[in-house]
Design a protein around this motif. Structure first.
Motif, PDB file in Angstrom:
ATOM      1  N   ASP A  28       0.814  -1.196   0.000  1.00  0.00           N
ATOM      2  CA  ASP A  28       0.000   0.000   0.000  1.00  0.00           C
ATOM      3  C   ASP A  28       0.851   1.249   0.000  1.00  0.00           C
ATOM      4  OD1 ASP A  28      -2.310  -1.541   0.123  1.00  0.00           O
ATOM      5  OD2 ASP A  28      -2.238  -1.646   2.315  1.00  0.00           O
ATOM      6  N   HIS A  29       0.416   2.247  -0.768  1.00  0.00           N
ATOM      7  CA  HIS A  29       1.091   3.537  -0.779  1.00  0.00           C
ATOM      8  C   HIS A  29       0.523   4.464   0.288  1.00  0.00           C
ATOM      9  CE1 HIS A  29       3.321   2.554  -4.414  1.00  0.00           C
ATOM     10  NE2 HIS A  29       2.204   2.075  -4.900  1.00  0.00           N
ATOM     11  N   SER A  30      -0.635   4.103   0.844  1.00  0.00           N
ATOM     12  CA  SER A  30      -1.240   4.867   1.928  1.00  0.00           C
ATOM     13  C   SER A  30      -1.815   3.903   2.951  1.00  0.00           C
ATOM     14  CB  SER A  30      -2.352   5.787   1.403  1.00  0.00           C
ATOM     15  OG  SER A  30      -1.847   6.729   0.490  1.00  0.00           O
ATOM     16  N   SER A  31      -1.650   4.223   4.233  1.00  0.00           N
ATOM     17  CA  SER A  31      -2.186   3.382   5.302  1.00  0.00           C
ATOM     18  C   SER A  31      -2.290   4.212   6.565  1.00  0.00           C
ATOM     19  CB  SER A  31      -1.303   2.155   5.546  1.00  0.00           C
ATOM     20  OG  SER A  31      -0.027   2.551   6.006  1.00  0.00           O
ATOM     21  N   LEU A  32      -3.033   3.694   7.556  1.00  0.00           N
ATOM     22  CA  LEU A  32      -3.184   4.392   8.818  1.00  0.00           C
ATOM     23  C   LEU A  32      -3.373   3.376   9.933  1.00  0.00           C
ATOM     24  CD1 LEU A  32      -3.578   7.042  10.445  1.00  0.00           C
ATOM     25  CD2 LEU A  32      -6.027   6.827   9.965  1.00  0.00           C
ATOM     26  N   THR A  33      -2.599   3.519  11.007  1.00  0.00           N
ATOM     27  CA  THR A  33      -2.763   2.702  12.205  1.00  0.00           C
ATOM     28  C   THR A  33      -3.022   3.623  13.392  1.00  0.00           C
ATOM     29  OG1 THR A  33      -1.272   0.972  11.394  1.00  0.00           O
ATOM     30  CG2 THR A  33      -1.691   1.047  13.764  1.00  0.00           C
ATOM     31  N   ILE A  34      -4.087   3.338  14.130  1.00  0.00           N
ATOM     32  CA  ILE A  34      -4.440   4.074  15.333  1.00  0.00           C
ATOM     33  C   ILE A  34      -4.337   3.121  16.513  1.00  0.00           C
ATOM     34  CG2 ILE A  34      -6.240   5.361  16.542  1.00  0.00           C
ATOM     35  CD1 ILE A  34      -7.372   6.121  13.816  1.00  0.00           C
ATOM     36  N   GLY A  35      -3.630   3.513  17.559  1.00  0.00           N
ATOM     37  CA  GLY A  35      -3.445   2.656  18.723  1.00  0.00           C
ATOM     38  C   GLY A  35      -3.759   3.379  20.020  1.00  0.00           C
ATOM     39  N   LEU A  58      -0.240   7.006  16.817  1.00  0.00           N
ATOM     40  CA  LEU A  58      -0.721   7.182  15.454  1.00  0.00           C
ATOM     41  C   LEU A  58       0.443   7.011  14.504  1.00  0.00           C
ATOM     42  CD1 LEU A  58      -3.137   8.181  13.607  1.00  0.00           C
ATOM     43  CD2 LEU A  58      -2.132  10.467  13.846  1.00  0.00           C
ATOM     44  N   ARG A  59       0.241   6.273  13.431  1.00  0.00           N
ATOM     45  CA  ARG A  59       1.226   6.212  12.368  1.00  0.00           C
ATOM     46  C   ARG A  59       0.507   5.967  11.062  1.00  0.00           C
ATOM     47  NH1 ARG A  59       5.631   3.550  12.446  1.00  0.00           N
ATOM     48  NH2 ARG A  59       5.686   3.159  10.229  1.00  0.00           N
ATOM     49  N   GLY A  60       1.106   6.411   9.981  1.00  0.00           N
ATOM     50  CA  GLY A  60       0.462   6.235   8.692  1.00  0.00           C
ATOM     51  C   GLY A  60       1.385   6.593   7.552  1.00  0.00           C
ATOM     52  N   LYS A  61       0.843   6.505   6.363  1.00  0.00           N
ATOM     53  CA  LYS A  61       1.607   6.771   5.152  1.00  0.00           C
ATOM     54  C   LYS A  61       0.654   7.348   4.126  1.00  0.00           C
ATOM     55  CE  LYS A  61       2.988   3.251   2.766  1.00  0.00           C
ATOM     56  NZ  LYS A  61       3.746   2.083   2.272  1.00  0.00           N
ATOM     57  N   VAL A  62       1.034   8.470   3.533  1.00  0.00           N
ATOM     58  CA  VAL A  62       0.245   9.102   2.485  1.00  0.00           C
ATOM     59  C   VAL A  62       1.127   9.232   1.256  1.00  0.00           C
ATOM     60  CG1 VAL A  62      -1.054  11.131   1.794  1.00  0.00           C
ATOM     61  CG2 VAL A  62      -1.142  10.362   4.172  1.00  0.00           C
ATOM     62  N   LYS A  63       0.794   8.457   0.233  1.00  0.00           N
ATOM     63  CA  LYS A  63       1.583   8.453  -1.002  1.00  0.00           C
ATOM     64  C   LYS A  63       3.063   8.222  -0.710  1.00  0.00           C
ATOM     65  CE  LYS A  63      -1.658  11.333  -3.599  1.00  0.00           C
ATOM     66  NZ  LYS A  63      -1.853  12.573  -4.391  1.00  0.00           N
ATOM     67  N   ASP A  64       3.330   7.207   0.137  1.00  0.00           N
ATOM     68  CA  ASP A  64       4.678   6.763   0.478  1.00  0.00           C
ATOM     69  C   ASP A  64       5.461   7.744   1.348  1.00  0.00           C
ATOM     70  OD1 ASP A  64       4.552   4.274  -0.756  1.00  0.00           O
ATOM     71  OD2 ASP A  64       5.035   5.131  -2.709  1.00  0.00           O
ATOM     72  N   ARG A  65       4.804   8.766   1.868  1.00  0.00           N
ATOM     73  CA  ARG A  65       5.438   9.646   2.854  1.00  0.00           C
ATOM     74  C   ARG A  65       4.842   9.319   4.218  1.00  0.00           C
ATOM     75  NH1 ARG A  65       5.624  12.849  -1.758  1.00  0.00           N
ATOM     76  NH2 ARG A  65       7.647  13.862  -2.101  1.00  0.00           N
ATOM     77  N   SER A  66       5.706   8.918   5.129  1.00  0.00           N
ATOM     78  CA  SER A  66       5.237   8.365   6.398  1.00  0.00           C
ATOM     79  C   SER A  66       5.253   9.401   7.510  1.00  0.00           C
ATOM     80  CB  SER A  66       6.122   7.185   6.810  1.00  0.00           C
ATOM     81  OG  SER A  66       5.985   6.124   5.899  1.00  0.00           O
ATOM     82  N   PHE A  67       4.392   9.167   8.492  1.00  0.00           N
ATOM     83  CA  PHE A  67       4.373   9.958   9.715  1.00  0.00           C
ATOM     84  C   PHE A  67       4.049   9.013  10.867  1.00  0.00           C
ATOM     85  CE2 PHE A  67       0.127   9.986   7.953  1.00  0.00           C
ATOM     86  CZ  PHE A  67      -0.688   9.707   9.049  1.00  0.00           C
ATOM     87  N   ILE A 237      -1.700  -9.355  10.288  1.00  0.00           N
ATOM     88  CA  ILE A 237      -1.141  -8.188  10.958  1.00  0.00           C
ATOM     89  C   ILE A 237      -1.197  -6.947  10.080  1.00  0.00           C
ATOM     90  CG2 ILE A 237       1.265  -8.440  10.199  1.00  0.00           C
ATOM     91  CD1 ILE A 237       0.102  -7.739  13.810  1.00  0.00           C
ATOM     92  N   ARG A 238      -1.434  -7.142   8.781  1.00  0.00           N
ATOM     93  CA  ARG A 238      -1.468  -6.012   7.855  1.00  0.00           C
ATOM     94  C   ARG A 238      -2.771  -5.234   7.904  1.00  0.00           C
ATOM     95  NH1 ARG A 238       0.018  -9.382   2.560  1.00  0.00           N
ATOM     96  NH2 ARG A 238      -1.627 -10.628   3.525  1.00  0.00           N
ATOM     97  N   ARG A 239      -3.811  -5.820   8.494  1.00  0.00           N
ATOM     98  CA  ARG A 239      -5.125  -5.190   8.491  1.00  0.00           C
ATOM     99  C   ARG A 239      -5.862  -5.502   9.791  1.00  0.00           C
ATOM    100  NH1 ARG A 239      -3.348  -2.651   5.155  1.00  0.00           N
ATOM    101  NH2 ARG A 239      -4.043  -2.214   3.025  1.00  0.00           N
ATOM    102  N   GLY A 240      -6.758  -4.619  10.180  1.00  0.00           N
ATOM    103  CA  GLY A 240      -7.657  -4.896  11.279  1.00  0.00           C
ATOM    104  C   GLY A 240      -7.025  -4.703  12.646  1.00  0.00           C
ATOM    105  N   TRP A 241      -7.581  -5.402  13.642  1.00  0.00           N
ATOM    106  CA  TRP A 241      -7.194  -5.229  15.032  1.00  0.00           C
ATOM    107  C   TRP A 241      -5.962  -6.059  15.392  1.00  0.00           C
ATOM    108  CZ3 TRP A 241      -9.360  -1.472  17.778  1.00  0.00           C
ATOM    109  CH2 TRP A 241     -10.621  -1.001  17.398  1.00  0.00           C
TER     110      TRP A 241
END
Length: 281
Positions: A28-35, A58-67, A237-241
């Motif tokens: 994925d080029h974009s993703s979001l994890t909330i913990g 919080l961590r994520g990636k928007v168009k391959d730029r991560s935060f 581990i790539r998706r969900g809880w």
């Protein structure tokens, strides 16, 4: 593929991330994890008492730029992985807050409390590093190294903090992963003076002896080692809880550990732990 950042260390609370593994970011080029978790941490840096704090992450990636967040700090990687060989260069800004001893009630030691509370610091700077995916155990394990440099701009300790970090991560299956981290903190003279020295007025109020060595010069304040792990509740581990856990150990060094705030009222050995749950979109 962007590297997994376990980000273990830097501050006591910051040593406990809830990170989506690199496996989740491969496709994925974009993703979001909330913990959200609960962390057991020393009541102040150098304390031998602990308290429980909520720990949002919080961590994520928007168009391959991560935060990602690391305790009360936000990192943003402005570079993207372009070589296709598993190498990832990192460069970007970081901004965070330091709340150590900013509340008398949270200190939980009458002598240290008598020294008075400290202002909270806003630490702003940047980081640079690199990561390599596919190192030892599989095509998905990751080894990374970086250095963060920040400075307090809020008028609290007004010092520079340099934090070198090394992390290793490996998935055990599509359901679980483990990671190790090592880091250190190098601080300027004002940091030691602000948090670890005791002036005559403070000594009279607290009963602790006068101490003025921590602010003599810059130096390494502590080293930290951490172990993290995660297990998927959704089967992938790539998706969900998923459940995450971290345990970490920090040791204060040299003249910082010799401060009466640590050597008399607390301990140079600092233990942390956290458990939490995260969701990856």
């Amino acid at each position: 593929m962007h590297s997994l950042r376990l980000l273990l260390g830097a501050t006591i609370v910051a040593s406990m991330p809830f990170a989506a593994p690199a496996l989740a970011q491969q496709e994925d080029h974009s993703s979001l994890t909330i913990g959200l978790g609960a962390a057991v941490v020393p009541t102040y840096e150098g304390s031998d008492e602990h308290r429980v704090l909520p720990l949002p992450q919080l961590r994520g990636k928007v168009k391959d730029r991560s935060f990602w967040t690391r305790g009360p700090a936000l990192y943003v990687d402005m570079l993207t992985d372009t070589d296709g060989e598993g190498w990832d260069l990192e460069l970007g800004p970081v901004v965070g807050a330091r709340f150590d001893r900013s509340s008398r009630k949270a200190i939980n030691d009458p002598q240290v409390e008598a020294l008075g509370k400290r202002d909270f610091a806003i630490e702003v700077g940047g980081f640079a590093g690199f990561g390599k995916t596919g190192v030892v155990t599989s095509a998905y394990d990751n080894l990374s190294a970086r250095v963060a440099v920040t400075k307090d701009v809020a008028g609290a300790h007004e010092s520079i903090i340099v934090t070198p970090q090394i992390e290793y991560f490996t998935p055990l299956s599509t359901k679980s992963f483990v990671g190790l981290g090592l880091s250190a903190d190098y601080v300027g003279k004002r940091f030691g003076r602000y948090y670890f020295d005791i002036d005559p007025a403070g000594a009279a109020a607290s009963g602790l002896p006068v101490y003025d060595r921590a602010g003599d010069k810059a130096g390494f304040r502590r080293v930290t080692a951490s172990l993290a792990g995660g297990y998927s509740l959704s089967g992938d581990i790539r998706r969900g809880w998923a459940l995450f856990g971290v345990v970490g150990y920090s040791r204060l060094l040299g003249r910082y550990a010799d401060s009466p705030i640590v050597s008399i009222a607390g301990s140079r050995n600092q233990w942390i732990g956290a458990l939490g749950v995260g969701y990856t979109f």
